[in-house]
Motif scaffolding. Structure first.
Motif, PDB file in Angstrom:
ATOM      1  N   HIS A 179       0.840  -1.301   0.270  1.00 56.83           N
ATOM      2  CA  HIS A 179      -0.139  -0.023  -0.115  1.00 56.83           C
ATOM      3  C   HIS A 179       0.892   1.336   0.089  1.00 56.83           C
ATOM      4  O   HIS A 179       0.340   2.374  -0.289  1.00 56.83           O
ATOM      5  CB  HIS A 179      -1.013  -0.032   1.119  1.00 56.83           C
ATOM      6  CG  HIS A 179      -2.127  -1.214   0.812  1.00 56.83           C
ATOM      7  ND1 HIS A 179      -2.939  -0.788  -0.283  1.00 56.83           N
ATOM      8  CD2 HIS A 179      -2.290  -2.273   1.361  1.00 56.83           C
ATOM      9  CE1 HIS A 179      -3.518  -2.179  -0.386  1.00 56.83           C
ATOM     10  NE2 HIS A 179      -3.255  -2.813   0.825  1.00 56.83           N
TER      11      HIS A 179
ATOM     12  N   GLU B 285       2.799   1.416  -2.520  1.00 57.54           N
ATOM     13  CA  GLU B 285       2.699   1.803  -3.912  1.00 57.54           C
ATOM     14  C   GLU B 285       1.289   2.093  -4.297  1.00 57.54           C
ATOM     15  O   GLU B 285       0.978   3.117  -5.145  1.00 57.54           O
ATOM     16  CB  GLU B 285       2.952   0.433  -4.690  1.00 57.54           C
ATOM     17  CG  GLU B 285       2.678   0.614  -6.118  1.00 57.54           C
ATOM     18  CD  GLU B 285       3.131   1.644  -6.875  1.00 57.54           C
ATOM     19  OE1 GLU B 285       2.797   1.779  -7.944  1.00 57.54           O
ATOM     20  OE2 GLU B 285       3.974   2.149  -6.418  1.00 57.54           O
ATOM     21  N   THR B 286       0.116   1.383  -3.618  1.00 57.58           N
ATOM     22  CA  THR B 286      -1.278   1.782  -3.930  1.00 57.58           C
ATOM     23  C   THR B 286      -1.598   3.290  -3.608  1.00 57.58           C
ATOM     24  O   THR B 286      -2.538   3.781  -3.982  1.00 57.58           O
ATOM     25  CB  THR B 286      -2.299   0.820  -3.580  1.00 57.58           C
ATOM     26  OG1 THR B 286      -2.289   0.845  -1.971  1.00 57.58           O
ATOM     27  CG2 THR B 286      -1.761  -0.637  -4.064  1.00 57.58           C
TER      28      THR B 286
ATOM     29  N   CYS C 200      -2.843   4.154  -0.958  1.00 57.02           N
ATOM     30  CA  CYS C 200      -4.241   4.100  -0.176  1.00 57.02           C
ATOM     31  C   CYS C 200      -3.954   4.489   1.455  1.00 57.02           C
ATOM     32  O   CYS C 200      -3.219   3.464   2.039  1.00 57.02           O
ATOM     33  CB  CYS C 200      -4.973   2.724  -0.314  1.00 57.02           C
ATOM     34  SG  CYS C 200      -6.278   2.535   0.680  1.00 57.02           S
TER      35      CYS C 200
END
Length: 135
Positions: free
Chosen positions: A66, A68-69, A71
């Motif tokens: 996450h 990377e995402t 979020c």
């Protein structure tokens, strides 16, 4: 009676969530009743349960993923869960650095359009070499 016609006791599921987590998080209250039981079972089994991957390591994977995402919800959840399962700040930082390094190589190798078969063959050679050194 099939599963779609079965009566779902939402209050019993929410009682289990509250017993497990200490409260029913708002995002669970928004899940449609017919989906709540399977979603909660998956959450309990994968996020909280003992699986082949120890919980601390699953959460460190989540931290890196996450990052990377991007979020914010998932980053916060997995960071706090990793700490609950014993991860240190240094391990959390390492998970993020590992994700950064791995993503960088992914961008480079894909961007350069490396030949996949050559990459796979070289990776096999590297694996053979490292195994021979460990023996």
């Amino acid at each position: 009676m099939n599963a779609t016609n079965a009566t779902v006791d939402r209050s019993a599921i929410e009682a289990d969530i509250k017993e497990t987590l200490g409260l029913v998080p708002h995002f669970f209250t928004r899940i449609p009743t017919e989906l709540l039981a399977p979603e909660w079972e998956i959450f309990k089994r994968i996020e909280l349960g003992e699986t082949l991957i120890p919980n601390k390591y699953k959460e460190l994977i989540g931290v890196g993923l996450h990052a990377e995402t991007k979020c914010h919800y998932c980053s916060l959840f997995h960071t706090e869960a990793a700490k609950l399962f014993g991860a240190t700040d240094e391990e959390i930082q390492e998970a993020v650095h590992y994700a950064k390094a791995s993503l960088g190589w992914s961008a480079y190798i894909n961007g350069m359009q490396e030949d996949y078969d050559r990459f796979a063959a070289e990776l096999a050679q590297i694996g053979d070499h490292l195994r021979s050194r460990a023996a």
